[in-house]
Design a protein around this motif. Sequence first.
Motif, short mmCIF file in Angstrom:
data_model
loop_
_atom_site.label_atom_id
_atom_site.label_comp_id
_atom_site.label_asym_id
_atom_site.label_seq_id
_atom_site.Cartn_x
_atom_site.Cartn_y
_atom_site.Cartn_z
N GLU A 41 0.84 -1.20 0.00
CA GLU A 41 0.00 0.00 0.00
C GLU A 41 0.88 1.26 0.00
N PHE A 42 1.93 1.24 0.80
CA PHE A 42 2.85 2.38 0.85
C PHE A 42 3.49 2.60 -0.52
N ILE A 43 4.00 1.53 -1.11
CA ILE A 43 4.67 1.63 -2.42
C ILE A 43 3.71 2.12 -3.49
N ALA A 44 2.46 1.68 -3.45
CA ALA A 44 1.46 2.12 -4.43
C ALA A 44 1.21 3.63 -4.33
N ARG A 45 1.30 4.17 -3.13
CA ARG A 45 1.04 5.59 -2.93
C ARG A 45 2.29 6.46 -3.06
N GLU A 46 3.43 5.96 -2.57
CA GLU A 46 4.63 6.80 -2.44
C GLU A 46 5.84 6.33 -3.24
N VAL A 66 2.06 5.38 8.90
CA VAL A 66 0.89 5.37 9.79
C VAL A 66 -0.31 5.98 9.04
N ALA A 67 -0.08 7.04 8.29
CA ALA A 67 -1.16 7.66 7.52
C ALA A 67 -1.67 6.70 6.44
N VAL A 68 -0.77 5.99 5.78
CA VAL A 68 -1.18 5.01 4.76
C VAL A 68 -2.01 3.90 5.41
N TYR A 69 -1.59 3.45 6.58
CA TYR A 69 -2.37 2.44 7.31
C TYR A 69 -3.78 2.96 7.57
N ARG A 70 -3.90 4.19 8.06
CA ARG A 70 -5.22 4.75 8.35
C ARG A 70 -6.06 4.84 7.07
N GLU A 71 -5.43 5.26 5.98
CA GLU A 71 -6.15 5.35 4.69
C GLU A 71 -6.66 3.97 4.26
N ALA A 72 -5.81 2.97 4.35
CA ALA A 72 -6.20 1.61 3.96
C ALA A 72 -7.30 1.07 4.86
N MET A 73 -7.20 1.35 6.16
CA MET A 73 -8.24 0.91 7.10
C MET A 73 -9.57 1.57 6.78
N PHE A 82 -4.48 -7.79 7.61
CA PHE A 82 -3.46 -6.76 7.37
C PHE A 82 -2.10 -7.29 7.78
N ALA A 83 -1.15 -7.27 6.87
CA ALA A 83 0.26 -7.53 7.21
C ALA A 83 0.90 -6.17 7.41
N LEU A 84 1.28 -5.86 8.63
CA LEU A 84 1.87 -4.56 8.92
C LEU A 84 3.36 -4.55 8.59
N ALA A 93 6.81 6.95 20.06
CA ALA A 93 5.48 7.40 20.50
C ALA A 93 5.06 8.71 19.85
N THR A 94 6.04 9.53 19.44
CA THR A 94 5.71 10.83 18.85
C THR A 94 5.65 10.80 17.32
N THR A 95 5.58 9.61 16.74
CA THR A 95 5.53 9.47 15.28
C THR A 95 4.41 10.30 14.68
N GLU A 96 3.25 10.25 15.30
CA GLU A 96 2.12 11.11 14.92
C GLU A 96 1.23 11.22 16.13
N ALA A 97 0.35 12.18 16.12
CA ALA A 97 -0.40 12.55 17.33
C ALA A 97 -1.09 11.37 18.01
N GLN A 98 -1.69 10.49 17.28
CA GLN A 98 -2.46 9.39 17.87
C GLN A 98 -1.80 8.02 17.70
N TYR A 99 -0.50 8.01 17.36
CA TYR A 99 0.17 6.73 17.11
C TYR A 99 0.15 5.83 18.35
#
Length: 187
Positions: A41-46, A66-73, A82-84, A93-99
């Motif tokens: 999914e990441f490779i398809a987008r980025e 993390v954003a790609v994961y949220r988009e896919a979800m 899902f294979a993470l 922990a500070t990767t993104e606000a709600q990570y």
Amino acid sequence: MHTAAPHFVVHLVGPGGAGKTTAGPLLAGRLGWRFVDLDREFIAREGDVAAYMAVHGYAGYAQRNVAVYREAMNARSAPTVFALSSGFMTYGATTEAQYAVLRQAIEHGALTALLLPSFDLETCVEAIVQRQLARPYLSGNRANEEARIRERFPAFMALQCARFDSSEAPRELAMRIEQFVRARCAA
């Protein structure tokens, strides 16, 4: 035929080479669910992950992943396996606000499965390094692969989720995880 409501999600977590993208499609097929590989999914987008990291650094990659994961979800409409990505559960922990909240939800999810080829550090390191170095599309070397799994192994072992030894044949592993998923979905 789907065996569960659309909100069901199996998360396969673990290091690269643990068997997530090998057993995952087999598991999804057995369940009649959709399979999503977060790396794809990441490779398809980025595009290429290494190229993205060269420009944005590992922290930028983690944030975008993390954003790609949220988009896919958010895009899914059926039960999904899902294979993470290998480092997904080990980001800061500070990767993104709600990570931190997201990571905890995945870790404690009823259908989250940790895959490791051994729960012994040295055996796991050797198996992961062999698997990773056998992948022609990776440009890693033994020392880098070994350091990565040694660094992440304690974090994986600390996860509070179901654990599966992925040293067996992928079909057998998929069958064992399927039994776990069906039992949890029935409960």
